[in-house]
Write a protein that holds these residues in place. Structure first.
Motif, short mmCIF file in Angstrom:
data_model
loop_
_atom_site.label_atom_id
_atom_site.label_comp_id
_atom_site.label_asym_id
_atom_site.label_seq_id
_atom_site.Cartn_x
_atom_site.Cartn_y
_atom_site.Cartn_z
N ARG A 70 -6.43 6.34 2.12
CA ARG A 70 -5.10 6.96 2.27
C ARG A 70 -4.02 6.24 1.47
NH1 ARG A 70 -5.29 10.97 5.62
NH2 ARG A 70 -6.93 11.09 7.17
N LYS A 71 -4.27 4.95 1.15
CA LYS A 71 -3.27 4.16 0.41
C LYS A 71 -3.94 3.34 -0.68
CE LYS A 71 0.18 3.66 4.09
NZ LYS A 71 0.92 2.70 4.96
N ILE A 72 -3.20 3.13 -1.77
CA ILE A 72 -3.64 2.23 -2.84
C ILE A 72 -2.60 1.12 -2.95
CG2 ILE A 72 -3.98 2.02 -5.36
CD1 ILE A 72 -5.01 4.90 -5.36
N ASN A 73 -3.08 -0.14 -3.05
CA ASN A 73 -2.17 -1.27 -3.20
C ASN A 73 -1.68 -1.38 -4.64
OD1 ASN A 73 -2.46 -2.03 -0.50
ND2 ASN A 73 -4.24 -3.30 -0.94
N VAL A 74 -0.36 -1.46 -4.78
CA VAL A 74 0.23 -1.61 -6.12
C VAL A 74 1.19 -2.79 -6.11
CG1 VAL A 74 0.00 0.84 -6.70
CG2 VAL A 74 2.12 0.03 -5.65
N THR A 75 1.43 -3.36 -7.31
CA THR A 75 2.34 -4.49 -7.45
C THR A 75 3.43 -4.15 -8.46
OG1 THR A 75 0.52 -6.03 -6.99
CG2 THR A 75 2.49 -6.97 -7.99
N ALA A 76 4.68 -4.37 -8.05
CA ALA A 76 5.84 -4.13 -8.92
C ALA A 76 7.10 -4.51 -8.13
CB ALA A 76 5.93 -2.66 -9.34
N PRO A 77 8.25 -4.70 -8.81
CA PRO A 77 9.50 -4.84 -8.06
C PRO A 77 9.72 -3.56 -7.23
CG PRO A 77 9.81 -5.50 -10.34
CD PRO A 77 8.46 -4.87 -10.26
N TYR A 78 10.27 -3.71 -6.02
CA TYR A 78 10.30 -2.58 -5.09
C TYR A 78 11.04 -1.36 -5.62
CZ TYR A 78 15.15 -3.07 -3.38
OH TYR A 78 16.52 -3.08 -3.28
N LYS A 79 12.02 -1.57 -6.51
CA LYS A 79 12.78 -0.43 -7.06
C LYS A 79 11.90 0.47 -7.93
CE LYS A 79 17.39 -1.06 -6.19
NZ LYS A 79 18.40 -0.06 -5.88
N ALA A 106 -3.50 -3.09 -7.44
CA ALA A 106 -4.09 -4.29 -6.81
C ALA A 106 -5.38 -3.98 -6.04
CB ALA A 106 -3.06 -4.94 -5.89
N THR A 107 -5.64 -2.70 -5.77
CA THR A 107 -6.89 -2.32 -5.09
C THR A 107 -8.05 -2.44 -6.07
OG1 THR A 107 -5.73 -0.84 -3.57
CG2 THR A 107 -8.07 -0.42 -3.87
N SER A 108 -9.24 -2.81 -5.58
CA SER A 108 -10.41 -2.97 -6.44
C SER A 108 -10.71 -1.69 -7.22
CB SER A 108 -11.63 -3.34 -5.58
OG SER A 108 -12.82 -3.21 -6.34
N PRO A 109 -11.01 -1.81 -8.54
CA PRO A 109 -11.28 -0.63 -9.37
C PRO A 109 -12.50 0.18 -8.92
CG PRO A 109 -11.68 -2.65 -10.61
CD PRO A 109 -11.03 -3.05 -9.34
N GLU A 110 -13.41 -0.43 -8.17
CA GLU A 110 -14.63 0.26 -7.74
C GLU A 110 -14.43 1.15 -6.50
OE1 GLU A 110 -17.57 0.44 -9.40
OE2 GLU A 110 -16.34 -0.57 -10.90
N VAL A 111 -13.27 1.02 -5.87
CA VAL A 111 -13.01 1.80 -4.64
C VAL A 111 -12.87 3.28 -4.98
CG1 VAL A 111 -11.34 2.20 -2.77
CG2 VAL A 111 -11.96 -0.13 -3.41
N GLY A 119 0.83 -1.21 0.00
CA GLY A 119 0.00 0.00 0.00
C GLY A 119 0.86 1.25 0.00
N ILE A 120 0.64 2.13 -0.97
CA ILE A 120 1.43 3.36 -1.10
C ILE A 120 0.51 4.57 -0.85
CG2 ILE A 120 2.82 4.77 -2.71
CD1 ILE A 120 4.20 2.19 -1.78
N PHE A 146 -0.58 4.16 -13.32
CA PHE A 146 0.74 4.65 -12.95
C PHE A 146 1.78 3.83 -13.70
CE2 PHE A 146 -2.12 5.12 -9.32
CZ PHE A 146 -2.04 6.49 -9.08
N ASP A 147 2.76 4.51 -14.30
CA ASP A 147 3.78 3.84 -15.10
C ASP A 147 4.50 2.75 -14.31
OD1 ASP A 147 3.22 5.38 -17.25
OD2 ASP A 147 4.91 6.76 -17.04
N GLY A 148 4.55 1.55 -14.90
CA GLY A 148 5.31 0.45 -14.31
C GLY A 148 4.66 -0.22 -13.12
N LEU A 149 3.43 0.21 -12.76
CA LEU A 149 2.76 -0.36 -11.59
C LEU A 149 1.46 -1.04 -11.99
CD1 LEU A 149 3.01 2.63 -9.05
CD2 LEU A 149 4.64 0.77 -9.36
#
Length: 200
Positions: A132-141, A173-178, A109-110, A167-170
């Motif tokens: 306050r945060k959206i969950n995203v998936t990507a390598p940590y860098k 993972a959060t539901s699109p309806e949120v 969550g970012i 968002f570029d490169g991300l």
């Protein structure tokens, strides 16, 4: 993502009694989950302890860190997976970490940052942040410290949902309806709208 360093020690004794004794000494029981799997194929926990003073800088903050763990001289890069707090005192009871590397994607969550003055606010409405945060998936860098969202064109009575963002490169993972944020009508904006209608 910002990085922070925390020192820890391997712990031999586990269980409630041992954990209670550690907390009395100002230490926090922790687990690190990495590539190693148990017989059932689940990530195996590596038990260690860290002082509350060391952990608090990574825990009591809205920012998300990559934690450089030094456990008895052994280096591990990790992110905080889960935290357990005391239900009444809010004291940190336990911390789980998830080991990361530069290629393996993680989901985390970012924090969201809203940029600009929404049109609906200019028209007298009030901007509400729903998450306050959206969950995203990507390598940590590839993961940024914040997710910037431009709200300039957001109209009165309208909302921005997760599904409308990218968002570029991300991978989101959060539901699109949120709903991320919305501009709600206030008494002032309703009065202004009524006055405009009466003039028309």
């Amino acid at each position: 993502m910002k990085e922070i360093s925390v020192k820890g020690q391997k712990r031999a004794a586990t269980g409630k009694k041992a954990s209670k004794e550690l907390r009395k000494e100002g230490m926090v029981p922790c687990n690190l989950y990495g590539e190693k799997k148990d017989e059932k194929g689940l990530p195996e926990a590596f038990a260690f302890t860290a002082s509350f003073a060391e952990l608090r800088k990574a825990v009591y903050t809205p920012e998300v860190y990559v934690v450089n763990l030094d456990i008895d001289g052994e280096a591990h890069k990790a992110v905080i997976k889960e935290l357990q707090f005391h239900p009444t005192t809010d004291a940190l009871l336990h911390a789980d970490f998830y080991e990361v590397n530069e290629t393996k994607p993680i989901t985390i969550g970012i924090p969201v940052k809203l940029n600009g003055l929404a049109q609906g606010v200019r028209d007298g409405g009030k901007l509400n942040l729903s998450i306050r945060k959206i969950n995203v998936t990507a390598p940590y860098k590839q993961i940024p410290e914040v997710l910037n969202i431009d709200v300039t064109s957001l109209q009165l009575g309208k909302a921005i949902k997760v599904g409308s963002l990218s968002f570029d490169g991300l991978e989101i993972a959060t539901s699109p309806e949120v709903v991320v944020c919305s501009v709600k009508a206030t008494r002032a904006s309703r009065s202004a709208a009524a006055a405009a209608e009466a003039e028309a």
